[in-house]
Design an enzyme around this catalytic site. Structure first.
Site, PDB file in Angstrom:
ATOM      1  CG  ASP A  87      -2.181   0.888   0.858  1.00 22.43           C
ATOM      2  OD1 ASP A  87      -2.950   0.511  -0.050  1.00 22.43           O
ATOM      3  OD2 ASP A  87      -2.344   1.958   1.472  1.00 22.43           O
ATOM      4  CG  ASP A 108       5.741   7.067 -11.384  1.00 22.41           C
ATOM      5  OD1 ASP A 108       5.971   7.415 -10.204  1.00 22.41           O
ATOM      6  OD2 ASP A 108       5.774   5.881 -11.738  1.00 22.41           O
ATOM      7  CG  HIS A 163       7.510   4.762  -3.014  1.00 16.05           C
ATOM      8  ND1 HIS A 163       7.961   5.166  -4.245  1.00 16.05           N
ATOM      9  CD2 HIS A 163       6.198   4.417  -3.205  1.00 16.05           C
ATOM     10  CE1 HIS A 163       6.974   5.094  -5.125  1.00 16.05           C
ATOM     11  NE2 HIS A 163       5.905   4.634  -4.519  1.00 16.05           N
ATOM     12  NE  ARG A 164       4.995  -0.296  -5.382  1.00 16.41           N
ATOM     13  CZ  ARG A 164       4.751   0.933  -5.862  1.00 16.41           C
ATOM     14  NH1 ARG A 164       5.492   1.439  -6.838  1.00 16.41           N
ATOM     15  NH2 ARG A 164       3.764   1.650  -5.375  1.00 16.41           N
TER      16      ARG A 164
HETATM   17  P1  ITT Z   1      -3.664  -2.284  -5.390  1.00 17.00           P
HETATM   18  O1  ITT Z   1      -4.382  -1.867  -4.124  1.00 17.00           O
HETATM   19  O2  ITT Z   1      -4.480  -3.257  -6.206  1.00 17.00           O
HETATM   20  O3  ITT Z   1      -2.274  -2.757  -5.139  1.00 17.00           O
HETATM   21  P2  ITT Z   1      -3.811   0.549  -6.008  1.00 17.00           P
HETATM   22  O4  ITT Z   1      -3.392   1.365  -7.187  1.00 17.00           O
HETATM   23  O5  ITT Z   1      -5.245   0.718  -5.533  1.00 17.00           O
HETATM   24  O6  ITT Z   1      -3.511  -0.997  -6.351  1.00 17.00           O
HETATM   25  P3  ITT Z   1      -2.885   1.661  -3.525  1.00 17.00           P
HETATM   26  O7  ITT Z   1      -4.201   1.504  -2.854  1.00 17.00           O
HETATM   27  O8  ITT Z   1      -1.650   1.316  -2.766  1.00 17.00           O
HETATM   28  O9  ITT Z   1      -2.816   0.787  -4.847  1.00 17.00           O
HETATM   29  O10 ITT Z   1      -2.796   3.140  -4.070  1.00 17.00           O
HETATM   30  C1  ITT Z   1      -1.580   3.651  -4.389  1.00 17.00           C
HETATM   31  C2  ITT Z   1      -1.785   4.873  -5.269  1.00 17.00           C
HETATM   32  O11 ITT Z   1      -0.727   5.805  -4.935  1.00 17.00           O
HETATM   33  C3  ITT Z   1      -1.572   4.517  -6.722  1.00 17.00           C
HETATM   34  O12 ITT Z   1      -2.805   4.178  -7.352  1.00 17.00           O
HETATM   35  C4  ITT Z   1      -0.961   5.792  -7.256  1.00 17.00           C
HETATM   36  O13 ITT Z   1      -1.974   6.741  -7.496  1.00 17.00           O
HETATM   37  C5  ITT Z   1      -0.109   6.275  -6.090  1.00 17.00           C
HETATM   38  N1  ITT Z   1       1.244   5.681  -6.171  1.00 17.00           N
HETATM   39  C6  ITT Z   1       1.780   4.749  -5.328  1.00 17.00           C
HETATM   40  N2  ITT Z   1       3.009   4.398  -5.722  1.00 17.00           N
HETATM   41  C7  ITT Z   1       3.252   5.112  -6.831  1.00 17.00           C
HETATM   42  C8  ITT Z   1       4.339   5.177  -7.710  1.00 17.00           C
HETATM   43  O14 ITT Z   1       5.411   4.383  -7.560  1.00 17.00           O
HETATM   44  N3  ITT Z   1       4.268   6.018  -8.740  1.00 17.00           N
HETATM   45  C9  ITT Z   1       3.193   6.790  -8.913  1.00 17.00           C
HETATM   46  N4  ITT Z   1       2.114   6.784  -8.153  1.00 17.00           N
HETATM   47  C10 ITT Z   1       2.133   5.942  -7.107  1.00 17.00           C
END
Ligand code: ITT
Length: 202
Positions: A69, A155, A180-181
């Site tokens: 998340d 991004d 971060h990831r």
């Molecule tokens: P899952 O829950 O299915 O994994 P999600 O997109 O809903 O997919 P999150 O609830 O963790 O995932 O939401 C993270 C959001 O934060 C993601 O949709 C992007 O809008 C933003 N985000 C997170 N990491 C990012 C990254 O590496 N680059 C750009 N945006 C990012």
């Protein structure tokens, strides 16, 4: 050994698979199971939501499961969009609309006040239901317009600290080094390798 990635975000899945290349490990995602319903992200923190996703999918298949998340915290906006990053502009989770909304809120804000960071929690649930949790952050600033077509989410409007381009202008490999990831996953990769080595848990 099989490990399920509890995400439906293809951008994330690609980054996770690149980062977790461990010879003994077979990484599975929702397509390998003919899809699954998305767990409701009702937690109040990134960690709570990552646990909800990992535990829900683990209880469905009984296999070791990993969830991420993550979110973008903008200082000028008191940490928004934060935990609501994926659905900032509405429930459909449209990345283009999310970026447009954020850019409009940051219109006219001077560069010195555009600081932000991506934050990520990665949770691994083991067959014993034990959990392992790792974290990562990536500092940067919000650009005034979109640039680049790689990555996903915010991004194109995020410039990592020390770089002269947006996150969307980096390759998956280059993004994983600083993101971060990438940081959270490298710490988790070590946890997984130790579990495999000691033959406990996985
Ligand atoms: P899952 O829950 O299915 O994994 P999600 O997109 O809903 O997919 P999150 O609830 O963790 O995932 O939401 C993270 C959001 O934060 C993601 O949709 C992007 O809008 C933003 N985000 C997170 N990491 C990012 C990254 O590496 N680059 C750009 N945006 C990012």
């Amino acid at each position: 050994m099989r490990l399920v990635i509890a995400s439906k975000n293809m951008g994330k899945i690609i980054e996770i698979k690149k980062c977790l290349e461990v010879p003994e490990l077979m990484l599975l995602d929702y397509k390998d199971f003919g899809d699954w319903p998305e767990p409701a992200e009702i937690g109040e923190t990134l960690e709570e939501n990552a646990i909800i996703k990992a535990v829900t999918i683990h209880s469905q298949f009984g296999l070791p499961t990993l969830a991420d998340d993550s979110g973008l915290m903008v200082d000028y906006l008191n940490g928004r969009p934060g935990i609501k990053s994926s659905r900032y502009a509405g429930p459909d989770g449209d990345a283009e609309r999310n970026m447009e909304l954020l850019l409009s809120e940051m219109k006219g804000v001077p560069s010195a006040r555009r600081s932000a960071r991506f934050s990520c929690k990665v949770v691994l649930v083991l067959p014993t239901r034990e959990q392992r949790i790792t974290s990562g952050e990536c500092e940067g600033t919000i650009l005034c317009r979109k640039s680049g077509s790689g990555g996903f989410g915010y991004d194109p409007i995020f410039r990592p600290a020390g770089y002269d381009c947006s996150m969307a202008e980096l390759s998956v490999e280059a993004k994983n080094i600083i993101s971060h990831r990438g940081k959270a996953l490298r710490a988790m990769k070590k946890v997984i390798e130790d579990l495999i080595k000691s033959r406990s848990g996985l």
